[in-house]
Design a protein around this motif. Structure first.
Motif, short mmCIF file in Angstrom:
data_model
loop_
_atom_site.label_atom_id
_atom_site.label_comp_id
_atom_site.label_asym_id
_atom_site.label_seq_id
_atom_site.Cartn_x
_atom_site.Cartn_y
_atom_site.Cartn_z
N THR A 71 53.94 33.31 -18.64
CA THR A 71 55.20 33.20 -17.92
C THR A 71 54.98 33.52 -16.45
OG1 THR A 71 55.75 35.49 -18.45
CG2 THR A 71 56.63 33.79 -19.92
N TYR A 72 55.82 32.92 -15.63
CA TYR A 72 55.82 33.16 -14.19
C TYR A 72 56.64 34.42 -13.92
CZ TYR A 72 56.98 32.53 -9.29
OH TYR A 72 57.14 32.71 -7.95
N PRO A 73 56.30 35.23 -12.92
CA PRO A 73 55.17 35.14 -12.00
C PRO A 73 53.95 35.86 -12.58
CG PRO A 73 56.58 36.94 -11.30
CD PRO A 73 57.23 36.32 -12.53
N GLY A 74 52.83 35.68 -11.94
CA GLY A 74 51.61 36.36 -12.34
C GLY A 74 50.39 35.55 -11.97
N GLU A 75 49.26 36.06 -12.40
CA GLU A 75 47.98 35.38 -12.20
C GLU A 75 47.24 35.35 -13.52
OE1 GLU A 75 46.09 36.01 -8.01
OE2 GLU A 75 46.73 37.96 -8.80
N VAL A 76 46.46 34.32 -13.70
CA VAL A 76 45.69 34.14 -14.93
C VAL A 76 44.22 34.02 -14.57
CG1 VAL A 76 45.93 31.60 -14.95
CG2 VAL A 76 45.58 32.82 -17.09
N SER A 77 43.38 34.56 -15.44
CA SER A 77 41.94 34.34 -15.28
C SER A 77 41.47 33.46 -16.42
CB SER A 77 41.16 35.67 -15.28
OG SER A 77 41.15 36.25 -16.56
N CYS A 78 40.52 32.60 -16.10
CA CYS A 78 39.90 31.74 -17.09
C CYS A 78 38.42 32.07 -17.12
CB CYS A 78 40.11 30.27 -16.75
SG CYS A 78 39.36 29.17 -17.97
N ASP A 79 37.97 32.62 -18.23
CA ASP A 79 36.55 32.94 -18.42
C ASP A 79 35.90 31.79 -19.18
OD1 ASP A 79 36.93 35.37 -17.21
OD2 ASP A 79 36.95 36.52 -19.07
N ILE A 80 34.71 31.38 -18.71
CA ILE A 80 33.94 30.34 -19.39
C ILE A 80 32.74 31.00 -20.06
CG2 ILE A 80 32.57 28.24 -19.15
CD1 ILE A 80 34.17 27.55 -16.70
N PHE A 81 32.56 30.66 -21.31
CA PHE A 81 31.42 31.10 -22.09
C PHE A 81 30.63 29.87 -22.50
CE2 PHE A 81 34.80 34.12 -22.57
CZ PHE A 81 34.18 35.36 -22.54
N ILE A 82 29.35 30.03 -22.72
CA ILE A 82 28.53 28.91 -23.18
C ILE A 82 27.84 29.26 -24.48
CG2 ILE A 82 28.18 27.90 -20.90
CD1 ILE A 82 25.49 29.31 -20.74
N GLY A 83 27.49 28.21 -25.22
CA GLY A 83 26.77 28.35 -26.48
C GLY A 83 25.45 27.59 -26.39
N GLN A 84 24.96 27.15 -27.51
CA GLN A 84 23.68 26.44 -27.59
C GLN A 84 23.82 25.00 -27.11
OE1 GLN A 84 20.78 27.92 -28.49
NE2 GLN A 84 19.77 26.03 -27.90
N SER A 89 24.43 17.56 -24.16
CA SER A 89 25.78 18.11 -24.34
C SER A 89 25.88 19.56 -23.89
CB SER A 89 26.21 17.99 -25.80
OG SER A 89 25.36 18.74 -26.63
N LEU A 90 27.10 19.93 -23.49
CA LEU A 90 27.41 21.27 -23.01
C LEU A 90 28.56 21.84 -23.82
CD1 LEU A 90 27.73 20.40 -19.20
CD2 LEU A 90 25.76 21.49 -20.28
N PRO A 91 28.32 22.74 -24.75
CA PRO A 91 29.43 23.38 -25.44
C PRO A 91 29.98 24.50 -24.57
CG PRO A 91 27.37 24.14 -26.37
CD PRO A 91 27.02 23.13 -25.30
N THR A 92 31.27 24.46 -24.27
CA THR A 92 31.89 25.49 -23.44
C THR A 92 33.10 26.06 -24.16
OG1 THR A 92 33.20 23.82 -22.26
CG2 THR A 92 31.10 24.48 -21.26
N PHE A 93 33.38 27.32 -23.89
CA PHE A 93 34.47 28.05 -24.54
C PHE A 93 35.23 28.82 -23.46
CE2 PHE A 93 30.80 27.52 -27.21
CZ PHE A 93 31.33 26.90 -28.32
N TYR A 94 36.53 29.00 -23.66
CA TYR A 94 37.38 29.54 -22.62
C TYR A 94 38.31 30.62 -23.16
CZ TYR A 94 35.81 25.14 -20.74
OH TYR A 94 35.01 24.11 -20.32
N GLU A 95 38.59 31.60 -22.31
CA GLU A 95 39.60 32.61 -22.61
C GLU A 95 40.53 32.72 -21.41
OE1 GLU A 95 37.73 36.32 -23.60
OE2 GLU A 95 37.06 35.57 -25.55
N LEU A 96 41.83 32.64 -21.66
CA LEU A 96 42.83 32.79 -20.62
C LEU A 96 43.55 34.12 -20.81
CD1 LEU A 96 44.37 29.21 -20.63
CD2 LEU A 96 42.82 30.16 -18.96
N ARG A 97 43.55 34.92 -19.74
CA ARG A 97 44.18 36.24 -19.76
C ARG A 97 44.99 36.43 -18.49
NH1 ARG A 97 41.42 39.43 -23.56
NH2 ARG A 97 39.49 38.46 -24.26
N ARG A 98 46.11 37.12 -18.60
CA ARG A 98 46.86 37.53 -17.41
C ARG A 98 46.09 38.66 -16.75
NH1 ARG A 98 52.48 36.23 -16.71
NH2 ARG A 98 52.47 38.00 -15.30
N LEU A 99 46.11 38.71 -15.45
CA LEU A 99 45.40 39.78 -14.73
C LEU A 99 46.12 41.11 -14.84
CD1 LEU A 99 44.13 37.98 -11.51
CD2 LEU A 99 42.95 38.36 -13.68
N ASP A 100 47.43 41.10 -15.11
CA ASP A 100 48.17 42.35 -15.14
C ASP A 100 48.16 43.06 -16.50
OD1 ASP A 100 49.83 40.53 -16.42
OD2 ASP A 100 51.53 40.82 -15.07
#
Length: 139
Positions: A71-84, A89-100
């Motif tokens: 929800t607004y307002p705020g900030e979000v971080s997107c972390d990228i993780f990698i696998g094998q 090919s590039l397998p990528t994984f993501y986590e979205l978290r609010r900074l607060d």
């Protein structure tokens, strides 16, 4: 995340105009957040290949599990993780978290394939990406 390593973090504001009728950030924006982080990460690793050698990535699948509405307002971080990695090919994984509050709001995945832009055919991953994956597998 077992067998995965954090390789990039991108922080961005949640915009008022990105809300839907329920006053949640629209689900399509979660994919945009993952995309923006992915593009910046790839630019940091292999901009020359992508811009000067007519190479790049295509998205072959993407998914997102929506756990808590952003929800607004705020900030979000997107972390990228990698696998094998595969050959191309590039397998990528993501986590979205609010900074607060740092809770996990969404998690996603995307499989990318490295291609020759002129032929449209897959080709081996560039050395910069191979090194990133090799470093990730050591930890």
């Amino acid at each position: 995340m077992l067998g995965r390593k954090l390789v990039y973090r991108h922080e961005m504001p949640l915009r008022w105009g990105d809300q839907d009728a329920m006053n949640h950030i629209n689900n399509t924006l979660y994919f945009r957040y993952m995309e923006q982080a992915r593009v910046e990460w790839l630019d940091a690793l292999c901009a020359e290949e992508r811009r000067e050698k007519n190479q790049g990535v295509v998205l072959v699948n993407a998914s997102c599990t929506f756990l808590i509405p952003l929800t607004y307002p705020g900030e979000v971080s997107c972390d990228i993780f990698i696998g094998q990695p595969g050959r191309s090919s590039l397998p990528t994984f993501y986590e979205l978290r609010r900074l607060d509050d740092h809770r996990l709001y969404a998690e996603g995945a995307a499989k990318l394939v490295w291609i020759d832009k002129l032929s449209g055919k897959s080709m081996p991953l560039p050395d910069a990406l191979r090194l990133a994956f090799a470093d990730a597998q050591k930890t």
